[in-house]
Design an enzyme around this catalytic site. Sequence first.
Site, PDB file in Angstrom:
ATOM      1  N   ASP A   1       0.736  -1.484   0.326  1.00  0.00           N
ATOM      2  CA  ASP A   1      -0.022  -0.403  -0.259  1.00  0.00           C
ATOM      3  C   ASP A   1       0.522   0.805   0.432  1.00  0.00           C
ATOM      4  OD1 ASP A   1      -2.441   1.587   0.239  1.00  0.00           O
ATOM      5  OD2 ASP A   1      -2.866   0.740   1.866  1.00  0.00           O
TER       6      ASP A   1
ATOM      7  N   ASP B   1      -2.945   2.439  -5.923  1.00  0.00           N
ATOM      8  CA  ASP B   1      -1.690   2.141  -5.310  1.00  0.00           C
ATOM      9  C   ASP B   1      -1.888   1.140  -4.397  1.00  0.00           C
ATOM     10  OD1 ASP B   1      -3.735   3.410  -3.939  1.00  0.00           O
ATOM     11  OD2 ASP B   1      -3.418   4.474  -2.413  1.00  0.00           O
ATOM     12  N   GLU B   2      -1.767  -0.256  -4.664  1.00  0.00           N
ATOM     13  CA  GLU B   2      -2.579  -1.205  -3.780  1.00  0.00           C
ATOM     14  C   GLU B   2      -2.428  -2.765  -4.399  1.00  0.00           C
ATOM     15  OE1 GLU B   2      -5.525  -2.282  -0.361  1.00  0.00           O
ATOM     16  OE2 GLU B   2      -5.796  -0.606  -1.392  1.00  0.00           O
TER      17      GLU B   2
END
Length: 492
Positions: free
Chosen positions: A11, A105-106
């Site tokens: 993350d 983003d993960e």
Amino acid sequence: MRAAPTILHLDMDAFFAAAEQASKPSLRGKPVVVGGLGPRGVVATASYEARRFGVHSAMPMGQARRLAPNAAYLVPRFAFYRAISGQVMELLGRLSPLVEPLSLDEAFVDLEAGGLAEDSVSARAVGERLRAEILATTGLTGSVGLAGSKMLAKIASEEAKPDGLVLFEPGTERALLAPRSVRIIPGVGPATGDHLRRAGITTVADVAEAGEDELVRILGRSHGASLYRMALGHDDRPVVAERDAKSVSVEDTFDIDLHDRLRIRLEVERLAERCVARLRRSGHSGRTIVLKVRRYDFSTLTRSETLRGPTDDPLVVREAAERLLELVDTTGGVRLLGVGVSGLADYTQEDLFAQAEAEAGAQGEARAEAGAGASGEGAASGASGAGVAVGVPGNVVPAPAADGPPAATETAIRGWAPGHDVRHAVLGAGWVQGSGLGRVTVRFEEPGARVPGRVRTFPVDDPALEPADPLPLVPGGATGAERAAPVVRTGE
């Protein structure tokens, strides 16, 4: 459950805001809020400095400004973020063939499938190496969680924030979970949490103690049984490398409700063209056109039309969206419009352009009928009410006039959005700090600079100033123009 912590969850830390701070030396270490800046905008991401004031994602922007009046408020640069995300996902792909992106983003990574980790020591080494590679490649930090299940890996990465690594040893699941809030379990949102709280169940230990039968009684068979297993640390969900794309869509929220029917139609046409551009960039076509309308009273309507075959033709999509608009009563005003395409395919039906021409006459008849009807909702009995996934919330745009050139202040808002990149013929690269009253203020600085750049103000129509592509955060890195990928909403 796995015997080794070979599921990794990455993350990125305050991704949008961190990318802005990295590209703008004057904002490093200062509160930064990224999101829609209009009166109906919401926060997409807040830097850790802004979070200390209570600002968080999905918060109304007006509330954020009251909590942190001195923060920098910027409009998102999604092409830039997608470029950085592409770099990160490429690094993850080198670790394993099984990478499951959850957002820009993960992502989850199955290290076992990549043959890089078989125990805690090797898994930790992979995680630390990944963090170092992300920093070297993008200039940003990410937090890593490692565990024997997806649930615990995600919890671990949350505990690792910011810029850390946490590894949960398999076999310790129940002890780790027991004292935590029940909301930490996947699938337990506010409504489920309230149900459980009224039953006296607030922690994961309470869930395990209540037993499966009681949870089934409270939540139903499927949800109750799943929650009980999760509370015991049993999570066998695999890392899925590819998730089928479900839809591509765009939407705009307007500062001022739209009342003019012609203006609404023009906005729908514009959205349809943007949607097709995004659809083509994704390499897809689609069969179902969906129109989303949020009215003045916050009621939200969706109308859809399914074509004979998949298309990426802007004329076909635009005309279908216009037909759907005729089925919606916009009396009283419209605050949001969206156009989407679902039923995606990797090919295009060749004769759909002919279909659009054949339906042109029917379109006029449909408009006449809609005008004679009392309510567009009643006329939509044959249309599906299925919703369509949309992009990041807070994409607020001002409402320009229906025709004629925009005013100077509107140009400042639309053309010179705070945070966006510009280039001056003499002074070089910079970014917009703000605009208004026919003027735009620019700070001239580049990523990697050791000191903040100088600030200058120009007329909004200064011929020496023009919009520019983002500069890479790391020399040799990708820019938004080079690596931008379309937003494709996937099933969740």
